[in-house]
Every structure is written in C-alpha cells, then in structure tokens.
Scaffold this motif. Structure first.
Motif, mmCIF file in Angstrom:
data_model
loop_
_atom_site.group_PDB
_atom_site.id
_atom_site.type_symbol
_atom_site.label_atom_id
_atom_site.label_comp_id
_atom_site.label_asym_id
_atom_site.label_seq_id
_atom_site.Cartn_x
_atom_site.Cartn_y
_atom_site.Cartn_z
ATOM 1 N N SER A 1 -5.252 2.182 -0.222
ATOM 2 C CA SER A 1 -4.383 2.687 -1.300
ATOM 3 C C SER A 1 -3.449 1.586 -1.777
ATOM 4 O O SER A 1 -2.233 1.654 -1.622
ATOM 5 C CB SER A 1 -3.576 3.890 -0.799
ATOM 6 O OG SER A 1 -4.434 4.922 -0.400
ATOM 7 N N VAL B 1 0.826 -1.208 0.000
ATOM 8 C CA VAL B 1 0.000 0.000 0.000
ATOM 9 C C VAL B 1 0.858 1.254 0.000
ATOM 10 O O VAL B 1 2.028 1.225 0.388
ATOM 11 C CB VAL B 1 -0.962 0.028 1.217
ATOM 12 C CG1 VAL B 1 -1.896 -1.158 1.202
ATOM 13 C CG2 VAL B 1 -0.204 0.103 2.529
ATOM 14 N N GLU B 2 0.256 2.333 -0.429
ATOM 15 C CA GLU B 2 0.877 3.654 -0.348
ATOM 16 C C GLU B 2 0.571 4.189 1.034
ATOM 17 O O GLU B 2 -0.593 4.333 1.399
ATOM 18 C CB GLU B 2 0.282 4.572 -1.420
ATOM 19 C CG GLU B 2 0.931 5.925 -1.505
ATOM 20 C CD GLU B 2 2.307 5.862 -2.141
ATOM 21 O OE1 GLU B 2 3.166 6.638 -1.696
ATOM 22 O OE2 GLU B 2 2.506 5.065 -3.064
ATOM 23 N N THR C 1 -1.152 -0.629 -3.987
ATOM 24 C CA THR C 1 -0.287 -0.416 -5.151
ATOM 25 C C THR C 1 0.067 -1.725 -5.846
ATOM 26 O O THR C 1 0.348 -1.738 -7.033
ATOM 27 C CB THR C 1 1.008 0.318 -4.766
ATOM 28 O OG1 THR C 1 1.709 -0.464 -3.800
ATOM 29 C CG2 THR C 1 0.704 1.693 -4.193
#
Length: 109
Positions: A94, A81-82, A96
């Motif tokens: 989020s 994730v970001e 990625t």
C-alpha cells in the motif's frame, strides 16, 4: 512441496537476504519483492525480520555501510506506506509515496 512452509530458519544458521531476480517478463520488479516478503513471514520470520532481510541485512552482507538503516548521514530511499509493515507485511503493498536518495538529517532543496 511448498518450500516456504518447510524452510526451517534455526537449521540454517544464516540470515536470509530478500531480493528478486526480475526479468522483462516475470516476476515484475517490486511486486515480486512484496510477494517474497509475504512468503518470508509465512515461512516463520517476523515482519521486522522480513523487512531487515530486504534492507539492513543485504547492506551489511555487501559491505554497504552508507545504507540499510535510517540514521543521520546515511543514504535512504524511503517507501511510505499506508499501515504498519512491522505488524502486517502486506502493508508494503500500500505505497503512498517514495522519497528517493535523501540523506537523512539534511535538508532537501
């Protein structure tokens, strides 16, 4: 009454398990889990406790000794994730990348 706002972890004496009973209609797979993690933190769990409720705690509860943690030789599906979900649980939304079923500590062909 909002159950998340009134849940009292110290009174239960148990560690919660996160999981969504998704149907073909609602809640959507994945999206429901992100919401559940957010609700667990709103109910008083730390972000790390909420993440454990979705990973190591269910693995332990169901006797799955080969998963639930990141360690050499264990099964691991990793969601990248970001951001840092241990500080902000909404970072789990989020995504990625997803790495499916690698064994930690082994090379992936």
């Amino acid at each position: 009454m909002n159950s998340a706002a009134t849940w009292s972890r110290p009174c239960t004496g148990h560690r919660p398990l996160a999981g969504t009973d998704a149907t073909p209609f609602v809640p959507a797979h994945g999206a429901g889990m992100h919401r559940e993690l957010r609700l667990l933190t709103e109910a008083g769990l730390s972000a790390e406790e909420a993440l454990a409720a979705a990973t190591s705690v269910p693995a332990h509860h169901f006797g799955l000794t080969d998963r639930g943690r990141i360690a050499p030789g264990l099964r691991a599906d990793l969601v990248l994730v970001e951001g840092d979900p241990t500080r902000d649980i909404t970072a789990t939304g989020s995504i990625t990348d997803v790495w499916r079923t690698p064994r930690i500590g082994t090379s992936i062909p």
